[in-house]
Design a protein around this motif. Structure first.
Motif, mmCIF file in Angstrom:
data_model
loop_
_atom_site.group_PDB
_atom_site.id
_atom_site.type_symbol
_atom_site.label_atom_id
_atom_site.label_comp_id
_atom_site.label_asym_id
_atom_site.label_seq_id
_atom_site.Cartn_x
_atom_site.Cartn_y
_atom_site.Cartn_z
ATOM 1 N N ALA A 245 48.654 51.986 33.704
ATOM 2 C CA ALA A 245 49.055 50.842 32.789
ATOM 3 C C ALA A 245 47.959 49.808 33.529
ATOM 4 O O ALA A 245 48.369 49.457 34.822
ATOM 5 C CB ALA A 245 50.074 50.637 32.335
ATOM 6 N N VAL A 246 47.242 48.627 32.523
ATOM 7 C CA VAL A 246 46.857 47.910 33.593
ATOM 8 C C VAL A 246 46.974 46.605 32.324
ATOM 9 O O VAL A 246 46.775 46.651 30.859
ATOM 10 C CB VAL A 246 45.441 48.187 33.670
ATOM 11 C CG1 VAL A 246 44.608 46.441 34.145
ATOM 12 C CG2 VAL A 246 44.929 49.488 34.318
ATOM 13 N N GLN A 247 47.322 45.571 32.185
ATOM 14 C CA GLN A 247 47.306 44.420 31.903
ATOM 15 C C GLN A 247 46.265 43.361 32.286
ATOM 16 O O GLN A 247 46.015 42.959 32.845
ATOM 17 C CB GLN A 247 48.122 43.525 32.147
ATOM 18 C CG GLN A 247 48.956 42.407 31.039
ATOM 19 C CD GLN A 247 49.765 41.581 31.821
ATOM 20 O OE1 GLN A 247 50.988 42.484 32.089
ATOM 21 N NE2 GLN A 247 50.819 40.676 30.631
ATOM 22 N N ALA A 248 45.425 43.531 30.286
ATOM 23 C CA ALA A 248 44.041 42.754 30.305
ATOM 24 C C ALA A 248 43.904 42.399 29.403
ATOM 25 O O ALA A 248 44.305 42.856 28.497
ATOM 26 C CB ALA A 248 43.142 43.890 31.300
ATOM 27 N N ASP A 249 43.390 40.941 28.690
ATOM 28 C CA ASP A 249 42.851 41.015 28.017
ATOM 29 C C ASP A 249 41.435 41.206 27.741
ATOM 30 O O ASP A 249 40.106 40.743 28.855
ATOM 31 C CB ASP A 249 43.321 38.704 27.391
ATOM 32 C CG ASP A 249 42.226 38.146 26.405
ATOM 33 O OD1 ASP A 249 41.339 39.021 25.895
ATOM 34 O OD2 ASP A 249 42.149 37.084 26.551
ATOM 35 N N ILE A 250 41.193 41.965 27.228
ATOM 36 C CA ILE A 250 40.181 42.663 26.765
ATOM 37 C C ILE A 250 38.507 41.778 26.286
ATOM 38 O O ILE A 250 37.688 41.689 26.545
ATOM 39 C CB ILE A 250 39.764 44.220 25.565
ATOM 40 C CG1 ILE A 250 40.399 43.321 24.806
ATOM 41 C CG2 ILE A 250 40.772 45.041 26.859
ATOM 42 C CD1 ILE A 250 40.031 45.357 23.840
ATOM 43 N N ASP B 248 37.870 38.914 28.338
ATOM 44 C CA ASP B 248 37.349 38.268 29.074
ATOM 45 C C ASP B 248 36.681 38.997 29.829
ATOM 46 O O ASP B 248 37.400 39.914 30.251
ATOM 47 C CB ASP B 248 38.474 38.288 29.673
ATOM 48 C CG ASP B 248 38.659 36.769 30.984
ATOM 49 O OD1 ASP B 248 37.702 37.279 31.562
ATOM 50 O OD2 ASP B 248 39.623 36.391 31.698
ATOM 51 N N PRO B 249 35.724 39.062 30.049
ATOM 52 C CA PRO B 249 34.589 39.294 31.051
ATOM 53 C C PRO B 249 35.222 39.568 31.918
ATOM 54 O O PRO B 249 35.104 40.691 32.761
ATOM 55 C CB PRO B 249 32.685 38.895 30.829
ATOM 56 C CG PRO B 249 33.797 37.721 29.649
ATOM 57 C CD PRO B 249 34.293 37.723 29.471
ATOM 58 N N ASP B 250 35.921 38.639 33.081
ATOM 59 C CA ASP B 250 36.831 39.159 34.313
ATOM 60 C C ASP B 250 37.578 39.849 34.198
ATOM 61 O O ASP B 250 37.514 40.915 34.652
ATOM 62 C CB ASP B 250 36.508 37.632 35.334
ATOM 63 C CG ASP B 250 35.665 36.723 35.051
ATOM 64 O OD1 ASP B 250 34.084 37.036 35.028
ATOM 65 O OD2 ASP B 250 35.295 35.379 35.090
ATOM 66 N N ALA B 251 38.522 39.399 32.652
ATOM 67 C CA ALA B 251 39.534 40.964 33.546
ATOM 68 C C ALA B 251 39.118 42.280 32.897
ATOM 69 O O ALA B 251 39.892 43.406 33.698
ATOM 70 C CB ALA B 251 40.280 40.272 31.949
ATOM 71 N N VAL B 252 37.779 42.248 32.441
ATOM 72 C CA VAL B 252 37.540 43.530 32.120
ATOM 73 C C VAL B 252 36.903 44.362 32.682
ATOM 74 O O VAL B 252 37.297 45.974 33.470
ATOM 75 C CB VAL B 252 36.559 43.697 30.725
ATOM 76 C CG1 VAL B 252 35.582 44.682 30.656
ATOM 77 C CG2 VAL B 252 37.387 43.295 28.932
#
Length: 249
Positions: A55-60, A62-66
């Motif tokens: 599992a990975v928590q990320a706001d897709i 957001d380019p850096d988070a992706v």
């Protein structure tokens, strides 16, 4: 089938969770990306069943988070070969009453997020000469009232599917979309509350408009994802299939 690395966004619940479980059940190594921490429980369930998942928590949006999320998945499971762009939510309102923030946030996740995820994962697919991308649209892309932002985002996602299918076909990458009809998920509860109904009442109202005579489940959508991501589905690209129990408004 070969074991592939599959990444599913919005995998903490509903269609995303069901799709991740179905892909893992076929032997794929699955990365579950979600803006919340709910995907961890789904990944744990997959592992307890003998599958491979993280599992990975990320706001897709957001380019850096992706970039960080895809790098983490690649380092742990390997290069992504199957991408399912499922993340999304609704902020329904009559268009004249719709705040700009609700328009922007829906567009950012459905369209910007799908674009960013494709940009981050497709280069490895191109290098491998094989890849599968499935975008989760909605029957609402055809028409729906009081949700102009959601309809526009999903219609845009279908156009994005067709355009990128042409761009990526020479590299052995297929891009297709699935448009679910009424599928009971957490979003169904929100829709029911907005309509002033209990969940059971809302499901019954929806069921009556469906020729098949029942509402959908995440499993129904996951089955379509498995078709598009199959090893031998390489001659099907740029398509949108509505999994909705039959044509209905």
């Amino acid at each position: 089938m070969n074991s592939r690395v599959a990444l599913v966004t919005g995998a903490g619940s509903g269609i995303g969770a069901g799709t991740a479980k179905a892909l893992a059940a076929q032997g794929n190594r699955v990365a579950l990306v979600d803006r919340s921490d709910r995907a961890q429980a789904v990944a744990d369930e997959i592992r307890e069943s003998g599958g491979t998942a993280m599992a990975v928590q990320a706001d897709i949006s957001d380019p850096d988070a992706v970039t960080q999320a895809v790098e983490e998945v690649t380092a742990t499971l390997g290069p992504v070969e199957v991408l399912v762009n499922n993340a999304g939510f609704a902020r329904d309102n009559m268009v004249l009453d719709m705040p700009l923030a609700d328009w922007d946030s829906v567009m950012a996740t459905h369209l910007r997020g799908s674009f960013l995820m494709l940009k981050a994962t497709a280069p490895a697919m191109r290098e491998a000469g094989w890849g599968r991308v499935v975008n989760i649209s909605s029957i609402s892309a055809l028409v729906d009232g009081d949700r102009a932002n959601y309809v526009a985002a999903k219609a845009g996602l279908e156009g994005f599917t067709r355009a990128t299918a042409l761009d990526l076909a020479p590299f052995g990458i297929t891009v297709n979309a699935i448009g679910p009809g009424v599928v009971v998920t957490e979003m169904t509860k929100v829709s029911a509350a907005r309509a002033g109904r209990t969940l059971d009442e809302h499901i019954e109202v929806q069921r009556q408009s469906i020729p098949r005579g029942r509402v959908g489940t995440p499993h129904d959508i996951a089955r379509a994802v498995l078709f598009f991501t199959a090893e031998d589905a390489d001659y099907v690209t740029g398509q949108v299939i509505y999994v909705s129990g039959g044509p209905h408004g």
